[in-house]
Design a protein around this motif. Structure first.
Motif, short mmCIF file in Angstrom:
data_model
loop_
_atom_site.label_atom_id
_atom_site.label_comp_id
_atom_site.label_asym_id
_atom_site.label_seq_id
_atom_site.Cartn_x
_atom_site.Cartn_y
_atom_site.Cartn_z
N GLY A 1 0.82 -1.21 0.00
CA GLY A 1 0.00 0.00 0.00
C GLY A 1 0.85 1.25 0.00
O GLY A 1 2.00 1.25 0.42
N VAL A 2 0.26 2.31 -0.51
CA VAL A 2 0.91 3.61 -0.54
C VAL A 2 -0.11 4.64 -0.05
O VAL A 2 -1.31 4.50 -0.27
CB VAL A 2 1.42 3.95 -1.97
CG1 VAL A 2 0.29 4.01 -2.96
CG2 VAL A 2 2.24 5.21 -1.98
N SER A 3 0.38 5.65 0.65
CA SER A 3 -0.50 6.72 1.10
C SER A 3 0.24 8.05 1.05
O SER A 3 1.47 8.09 1.08
CB SER A 3 -1.01 6.45 2.52
OG SER A 3 0.05 6.49 3.44
N ALA B 1 -4.79 10.49 0.51
CA ALA B 1 -5.11 9.41 -0.42
C ALA B 1 -4.41 8.15 0.04
O ALA B 1 -3.30 8.21 0.59
CB ALA B 1 -4.68 9.77 -1.83
N VAL B 2 -5.06 7.01 -0.20
CA VAL B 2 -4.47 5.72 0.14
C VAL B 2 -4.86 4.70 -0.94
O VAL B 2 -5.96 4.77 -1.48
CB VAL B 2 -4.93 5.24 1.55
CG1 VAL B 2 -6.42 5.03 1.60
CG2 VAL B 2 -4.20 4.00 1.97
N ALA B 3 -3.94 3.83 -1.27
CA ALA B 3 -4.21 2.74 -2.22
C ALA B 3 -3.53 1.48 -1.69
O ALA B 3 -2.32 1.45 -1.49
CB ALA B 3 -3.67 3.09 -3.60
N ASN C 1 -9.06 1.71 -2.24
CA ASN C 1 -8.59 3.06 -2.54
C ASN C 1 -9.48 4.07 -1.82
O ASN C 1 -10.69 3.86 -1.72
CB ASN C 1 -8.66 3.33 -4.05
CG ASN C 1 -7.80 2.37 -4.83
OD1 ASN C 1 -6.61 2.30 -4.62
ND2 ASN C 1 -8.41 1.60 -5.72
N GLU C 2 -8.87 5.13 -1.34
CA GLU C 2 -9.63 6.15 -0.63
C GLU C 2 -9.02 7.53 -0.87
O GLU C 2 -7.79 7.68 -0.90
CB GLU C 2 -9.62 5.86 0.87
CG GLU C 2 -10.38 6.85 1.70
CD GLU C 2 -10.36 6.51 3.18
OE1 GLU C 2 -10.29 7.44 3.98
OE2 GLU C 2 -10.38 5.32 3.52
N LEU C 3 -9.87 8.51 -1.04
CA LEU C 3 -9.47 9.90 -1.16
C LEU C 3 -10.30 10.68 -0.17
O LEU C 3 -11.53 10.52 -0.14
CB LEU C 3 -9.71 10.41 -2.59
CG LEU C 3 -9.33 11.84 -2.89
CD1 LEU C 3 -7.83 12.05 -2.69
CD2 LEU C 3 -9.73 12.19 -4.32
#
Length: 75
Positions: free
Chosen positions: A34-36, A48-50, A67-69
């Motif tokens: 994951g990346v944020s 943002a997070v994926a 995914n989230e924004l």
């Protein structure tokens, strides 16, 4: 599990993480990454997070993503 987080400047932060779970004999290992990122301007934060997981619960070919924004205001 391995992860790294970097504050690019006083407003921007970025992070990345990766983990692998050994599910045991007869199954495949579950792998997640994951990346944020977040950016703050005064009282406003944009984030943002994926995240992605392969072989969920040791089941080959069962993958999942998230995914989230978001935007947050502090008063």
């Amino acid at each position: 599990h391995i992860a790294a987080s970097v504050a690019i400047n006083e407003n921007l932060s970025v992070s990345y993480g990766r983990s692998e779970v050994e599910m045991g004999t007869g199954t495949v290992d579950e792998e997640s990454s994951g990346v944020s990122a977040s950016y703050t301007m005064g009282s406003i934060t944009l984030a943002a997070v994926a995240n992605a997981t392969e072989n969920v619960a040791g089941s080959a070919g069962v993958d999942d993503t998230y995914n989230e924004l978001s935007i947050a205001f502090a008063f």
